[in-house]
Design an enzyme around this catalytic site. Structure first.
Site, PDB file in Angstrom:
ATOM      1  N   HIS A 105       0.953  -1.423   0.116  1.00 54.49           N
ATOM      2  CA  HIS A 105       0.125   0.058  -0.094  1.00 54.49           C
ATOM      3  C   HIS A 105       0.893   0.741   0.068  1.00 54.49           C
ATOM      4  O   HIS A 105       2.126   1.035   0.098  1.00 54.49           O
ATOM      5  CB  HIS A 105      -0.925  -0.121   0.816  1.00 54.49           C
ATOM      6  N   ARG A 272       6.195   5.969  14.791  1.00 51.72           N
ATOM      7  CA  ARG A 272       5.496   6.259  13.632  1.00 51.72           C
ATOM      8  C   ARG A 272       5.294   8.019  13.148  1.00 51.72           C
ATOM      9  O   ARG A 272       4.208   8.342  14.070  1.00 51.72           O
ATOM     10  CB  ARG A 272       4.363   5.461  12.710  1.00 51.72           C
TER      11      ARG A 272
HETATM   12  C1  SIN Z   1       2.964   0.438   8.092  1.00 50.89           C
HETATM   13  O1  SIN Z   1       2.820   0.388   7.209  1.00 50.89           O
HETATM   14  O2  SIN Z   1       3.313   2.202   8.718  1.00 50.89           O
HETATM   15  C2  SIN Z   1       4.513  -0.132   9.134  1.00 50.89           C
HETATM   16  C3  SIN Z   1       4.982  -0.670   8.100  1.00 50.89           C
HETATM   17  C4  SIN Z   1       6.093  -1.546   9.159  1.00 50.89           C
HETATM   18  O3  SIN Z   1       5.587  -1.395  10.193  1.00 50.89           O
HETATM   19  O4  SIN Z   1       6.991  -2.052   8.912  1.00 50.89           O
END
Ligand code: SIN
Length: 281
Positions: A105, A272
């Site tokens: 995605h 994040r």
């Molecule tokens: C994400 O798609 O934001 C997470 C990616 C990950 O945890 O490696």
């Protein structure tokens, strides 16, 4: 600070060495980092030790911060800009979003202004007898566009696809209110990167539910074919995480997925942040 930029050798990605992100960055150093980010699509720096506030301050150098749906459920206390991505539970409750991004995605493509990019800071990485697990794969949708036959390029250029938030049902169950807040949107399936001018494909299996002006069956076949093309091995960089990695990706030219090959007691903990974006062109 003299940066060293080492390309991964894959279709995208570079490591930025000799940098300490806990310290304020001068304008020239930041400009070099931003340039590498635009050029390589994925950049990362190892051995960082940063606080949530420092991660937020670094993210803000790229512009506005985007708040997303996961942050409403799982953010760092006192730092709503940071989403906790984790499989860890405390008192029987998950401390973060567990299955973020299991399928290929581009973040929040179902919104009118998808984010420019996303930053992940690795705090705990699962491992099996010293072997790191929980890698993340990145695919260059720009290299995938470059490799398309000319006839297909002219057939899809200028077309727009429908991006529907409910396609994320497999990743997490959205509430009726979240669905109402995120009605389907339309974006070009061939995007132009706002900084480099590079073209790239912007098509994903789960999120794209149709292409304007193309009959449903034909559109479905085209979406699947293009989505599969983007994630061919020659367009992929696979990141093997180490605690202390700070990695960022460009949501225009790059798609990604998290590899879910671990489980408790193997722990994974990431912070994040998401950059604000613009209407895709
Ligand atoms: C994400 O798609 O934001 C997470 C990616 C990950 O945890 O490696």
């Amino acid at each position: 600070m003299n940066l060293e930029i080492i390309p991964t050798g894959a279709a995208l990605g570079a490591e930025i060495c000799c940098i300490d992100l806990s310290q304020p960055l001068g304008d020239n150093t930041f400009a070099e980092i931003e340039h590498a980010y635009d050029e390589y699509g994925v950049i990362f720096s190892r051995h960082q030790h940063i606080t949530p506030e420092q991660q937020v301050a670094f993210t803000r150098r790229f512009g506005e911060i985007e708040f997303n749906i996961f942050g409403e459920r799982w953010s760092v206390r006192g730092c709503p800009e940071i989403v906790v991505v984790s499989n860890i539970t405390e008192d029987g409750k998950p401390i973060g979003v567990r299955r973020a991004g299991e399928n290929w995605h581009s973040d929040m493509c179902y919104t009118a202004r998808p984010p420019r990019g996303t930053i992940l800071y690795a705090i705990e990485i699962p491992e099996l007898q010293g072997l790191p697990l929980g890698d993340t794969e990145f695919a260059s949708a720009a290299a995938a566009w470059d490799a398309l036959p000319g006839r297909l390029r002219s057939c899809i250029e200028g077309r727009r696809a429908v991006f529907d938030f409910t396609g994320r049902k497999r990743a997490f169950p959205p509430t009726p209110e979240e669905i109402e807040r995120n009605p389907p949107v339309r974006h070009p399936i061939v995007r132009t990167h706002p900084k480099t001018g590079r073209k790239c494909l912007y098509v994903m299996r789960d999120d794209c539910t149709g292409i304007e002006g193309v009959p449903a069956e034909e559109a479905d076949a085209l979406i699947c074919a293009l989505a599969d093309h983007i994630v061919k091995p020659q367009f992929i960089y696979r990141h093997q995480w180490q605690p202390g990695d700070l990695l960022m990706w460009d949501n225009c030219t790059v798609q990604h997925r998290a590899i879910q090959d671990y489980d408790l007691p193997q722990r994974r903990l990431m912070h994040r942040t998401t950059m604000g974006g613009a209407v895709p062109v």
